[in-house]
Design an enzyme around this catalytic site. Structure first.
Site, PDB file in Angstrom:
ATOM      1  CB  SER A 137      52.556 -77.518 -65.848  1.00 44.10           C
ATOM      2  OG  SER A 137      53.935 -77.239 -66.052  1.00 44.10           O
ATOM      3  CE1 TYR A 150      52.114 -74.160 -61.714  1.00 41.59           C
ATOM      4  CE2 TYR A 150      53.889 -75.449 -62.678  1.00 41.59           C
ATOM      5  CZ  TYR A 150      52.764 -74.665 -62.829  1.00 41.59           C
ATOM      6  OH  TYR A 150      52.281 -74.391 -64.087  1.00 41.59           O
TER       7      TYR A 150
HETATM    8  C1  4PL Z   1      58.937 -75.657 -68.611  1.00 36.92           C
HETATM    9  O1  4PL Z   1      54.167 -74.438 -66.035  1.00 36.92           O
HETATM   10  O2  4PL Z   1      56.160 -75.734 -67.898  1.00 36.92           O
HETATM   11  C2  4PL Z   1      58.526 -72.831 -66.288  1.00 36.92           C
HETATM   12  C3  4PL Z   1      56.398 -72.079 -65.044  1.00 36.92           C
HETATM   13  N1  4PL Z   1      59.059 -73.736 -67.146  1.00 36.92           N
HETATM   14  O3  4PL Z   1      55.108 -72.684 -65.065  1.00 36.92           O
HETATM   15  C4  4PL Z   1      55.136 -73.736 -65.889  1.00 36.92           C
HETATM   16  C5  4PL Z   1      58.293 -74.698 -67.667  1.00 36.92           C
HETATM   17  C6  4PL Z   1      57.205 -72.906 -65.938  1.00 36.92           C
HETATM   18  C7  4PL Z   1      56.952 -74.805 -67.366  1.00 36.92           C
HETATM   19  C8  4PL Z   1      56.432 -73.877 -66.450  1.00 36.92           C
END
Ligand code: 4PL
Length: 244
Positions: A137, A150
């Site tokens: 992410s 997370y």
């Molecule tokens: C920028 O991986 O990468 C919310 C929720 N905002 O899960 C993510 C951003 C989320 C993200 C993610």
């Protein structure tokens, strides 16, 4: 391609969202996809649409992981591709993260990656070929607040890619990470992360909401034979939200 030459992929968390889009993209590339999800009925629906195979799987359950990997080898004879996509995606401020929630996120997002990767690399190593893609992410790059557990697991997922690539390379296996930004998946849209679009979309170089099919092609490329010379890397797929 004859059936016995068909590549076989396992995609975790593939009943919806990014995982379902990855499963469909791999199937369109001619891969036989094992659609796994904690939601077994949802996995069945996705598998039916893409001529895949469904397996109910909670990746944090060691016995289920070894059973499913054993079934895939017994039924399909090979595992060429593993996409570690399954994850919990909570939005919880630090003061409210109990040790129980912390442990649950570690169990699914990190222990789950260990368990299935460990089982699958055994199979891939004997075959001398493999492609592993961890879905990380861009929160690990951006330092997105209110999900520190997370973000920690996504950093660990990238750490595993870097730490494991050398051992796997000797066996013909590549391992890479794809780091999406916020994506309009069922999971995000049905939860508190949905509010993040208002803040994030203006920071992107391309100013619309990302959708699961924006992420899947990058994963399919890294999962293909063509990506043989790429390992230990992280590809950020976030419309330029983060740039480093
Ligand atoms: C920028 O991986 O990468 C919310 C929720 N905002 O899960 C993510 C951003 C989320 C993200 C993610």
């Amino acid at each position: 391609m004859s059936e016995k030459d068909q590549r076989v992929a396992i995609v975790t968390g593939a009943a919806q969202g990014i995982g379902a889009a990855i499963a469909a993209e791999l199937a369109a590339d001619g891969v036989k996809v094992v659609v796994t999800d904690i939601n077994g009925a949802g996995a069945e629906e996705v598998a039916a649409r893409i001529d895949g195979v469904a397996k109910q799987l909670d990746v944090s359950d060691p016995d289920r992981v070894s059973a499913v990997v054993g079934e895939v080898v017994a039924e399909l004879g090979r595992i060429d591709i593993l996409v570690n996509n399954a994850a919990l995606v909570p939005l919880t401020s630090w003061d409210d993260i109990t040790f129980e929630e912390w442990r649950r996120v570690m169990s699914v997002n990190l222990d789950g990656v260990y368990l299935i990767t460990h089982a699958v690399t055994d199979v891939m190593g004997k075959a001398g070929y493999g492609r592993i893609v961890n879905i990380a992410s861009n929160t690990f790059v951006a330092g997105t607040p209110d999900c520190a557990h997370y973000v920690a697991t996504k950093g660990a997922s990238i750490g595993l890619v870097r730490g494991l690539a050398g051992e796997l390379g000797k066996k013909g296996i590549t391992i890479n990470a794809v780091a999406p930004g916020i994506i309009a998946s069922e999971g995000v849209l049905s939860g508190p992360h949905a509010a993040g679009f208002d803040y994030v979309v203006p920071m992107q170089a391309i100013n619309r909401r990302g959708v699961p099919s924006d992420v899947a092609p990058a994963v399919a490329f890294l999962a293909s034979e063509k990506a043989e010379w790429i390992t230990g890397q992280t590809l950020v797929v976030d419309a330029g939200h983060t740039r480093n």
